[in-house]
Design an enzyme around this catalytic site. Structure first.
Site, short mmCIF file in Angstrom:
data_model
loop_
_atom_site.label_atom_id
_atom_site.label_comp_id
_atom_site.label_asym_id
_atom_site.label_seq_id
_atom_site.Cartn_x
_atom_site.Cartn_y
_atom_site.Cartn_z
N GLU A 66 -6.10 9.37 9.38
CA GLU A 66 -4.75 9.20 9.94
C GLU A 66 -4.59 9.97 11.25
OE1 GLU A 66 -1.76 9.82 6.92
OE2 GLU A 66 -2.38 7.99 5.88
N ASP B 47 0.87 -1.18 0.00
CA ASP B 47 0.00 0.00 0.00
C ASP B 47 0.91 1.23 0.00
OD1 ASP B 47 -2.45 1.54 0.35
OD2 ASP B 47 -1.76 1.92 2.38
N SER B 48 0.32 2.38 -0.26
CA SER B 48 1.10 3.62 -0.21
C SER B 48 1.56 3.93 1.21
CB SER B 48 0.25 4.77 -0.74
OG SER B 48 -0.98 4.82 -0.04
N CYS C 216 -3.83 -1.00 -1.99
CA CYS C 216 -4.10 0.42 -2.24
C CYS C 216 -5.08 0.57 -3.41
CB CYS C 216 -2.78 1.11 -2.57
SG CYS C 216 -2.93 2.84 -2.94
N ASN C 217 -6.18 1.28 -3.17
CA ASN C 217 -7.17 1.48 -4.25
C ASN C 217 -6.59 2.29 -5.40
OD1 ASN C 217 -10.34 0.91 -3.33
ND2 ASN C 217 -8.87 1.01 -1.67
N THR C 218 -5.78 3.29 -5.07
CA THR C 218 -5.21 4.14 -6.11
C THR C 218 -4.26 3.31 -6.99
OG1 THR C 218 -5.32 5.98 -4.54
CG2 THR C 218 -4.01 6.31 -6.53
N CYS D 32 -11.31 3.35 -0.83
CA CYS D 32 -10.00 3.80 -0.32
C CYS D 32 -9.73 3.04 0.96
CB CYS D 32 -10.05 5.30 -0.05
SG CYS D 32 -8.56 5.94 0.73
N HIS E 179 -8.55 3.84 3.70
CA HIS E 179 -8.80 4.53 4.97
C HIS E 179 -10.29 4.64 5.34
CE1 HIS E 179 -4.72 5.67 4.18
NE2 HIS E 179 -4.62 6.44 5.22
N TYR F 171 -0.40 8.42 -2.55
CA TYR F 171 -0.42 8.14 -3.99
C TYR F 171 -1.61 8.84 -4.68
CZ TYR F 171 2.97 4.22 -3.65
OH TYR F 171 4.08 3.44 -3.47
N GLY F 172 -2.65 9.10 -3.88
CA GLY F 172 -3.92 9.57 -4.45
C GLY F 172 -3.86 10.88 -5.19
N1 DGL Z 1 -4.03 3.87 0.08
C1 DGL Z 1 -4.65 4.92 -0.70
C2 DGL Z 1 -5.89 4.36 -1.41
O1 DGL Z 1 -6.48 3.37 -1.00
C3 DGL Z 1 -5.01 6.13 0.14
C4 DGL Z 1 -3.83 6.96 0.57
C5 DGL Z 1 -3.06 7.56 -0.59
O2 DGL Z 1 -3.56 8.50 -1.24
O3 DGL Z 1 -1.95 7.09 -0.82
O4 DGL Z 1 -6.28 4.90 -2.42
#
Ligand code: DGL
Length: 262
Positions: free
Chosen positions: A151, A9-10, A72-74, A183, A185, A41-42
């Protein structure tokens, strides 16, 4: 030691997915990598997200993982095809499992998606939802402030409630009956999102489906571990103390011995 499942993940958010893998696959070892030096990453360009994601996958492959889970979704939205084409191990992202569950859950075929700017811009969920059911109508909304609030542990109260109300208003107006929390989070913000959207809207957190998909692949490839005590290793690219201090909230358990690897 038997091979591990690699998860990246990011940053810290992917621990929501790792937690579900631990629950559903208690005999599997897990190596988690959070790219805390380069999070978030978003907000990055597609090229950058792809480059970072390939680096993350390469790090996990150095540890000889048997499957890569892109938590990570992004990264899943933008980089999954590149990772799949580059590497031989099975790769599981979070978009398809989440979309499948949403199509299954929706009665009125009006589905909302919330995520980072990168995820929403990629239209990854929309494409997948429409592939699964061309009749669905998709309403998407980026919610960039949700990540820092999660966070910082600001999961309730007037600030997050009014931000969430503003982001979610178009989706409420669109009368979606299902909302994808696209996402890592956002599962932490479920109570506030639920309160705004109401009890009739199903919230989809893809982690459960992702773990199921990982289980299915490991089973069909004959890669599932027999009964043994699983080992979990956590790596970050920066600031292990910050990662450890947040880990409990995202994983539901303490994380010890986080190592830095760049
Ligand atoms: N892990 C990222 C996601 O699920 C969220 C945090 C980011 O922007 O890196 O998209």
């Amino acid at each position: 030691m038997s091979k591990s499942i690699g998860v990246f993940d990011s940053g810290v958010g992917g621990l929501t997915v790792a937690g579900e893998l631990i629950r559903q696959l208690p005999n599997e070892n897990i190596i988690y990598f959070g790219d805390t030096a380069r999070v978030p990453y978003g907000i990055r360009s597609q090229e950058t997200i792809i480059r970072y994601s390939v680096d993350d996958a390469l790090f996990l492959l150095k540890h000889d993982v048997k499957l890569i889970c892109v938590a990570c979704n992004t990264a899943s939205s933008v980089a999954l095809p590149v990772i799949r084409n580059h590497f031989k191990v099975p790769v599981v992202g979070v978009i398809i499992p989440g979309a499948k569950e949403a199509v299954y859950a929706s009665r009125n075929k009006r589905i909302g998606v919330i995520g980072t700017r990168g995820t929403i811009k990629s239209r990854s969920y929309e494409k997948e939802l429409k592939r699964l059911d061309p009749k669905v109508k998709v309403f998407a909304q980026a919610c960039p402030l949700f990540v820092p609030f999660a966070e910082e542990g600001c999961l309730s109260g007037s600030e997050i409630s009014s931000i969430a109300a503003k982001y979610l208003k178009p989706l409420k107006n669109a009368k979606v009956d299902t909302l994808i929390l696209g996402c890592t989070h956002y599962p932490l913000l479920k109570p506030v999102i639920k309160k705004i959207m109401g009890n009739n809207v199903t919230l989809i957190d893809s982690a459960r489906q992702v773990a199921l998909e990982v289980k299915n692949i490991l089973t069909s490839e004959g890669l599932l571990n027999g009964k043994h005590k699983a080992v979990y290793k956590f790596f970050v690219s920066d600031n292990p103390e910050w990662f450890s201090s947040l880990a409990h909230r995202f994983l539901g358990r303490q994380v010890m011995g986080v190592k830095v690897n760049v």
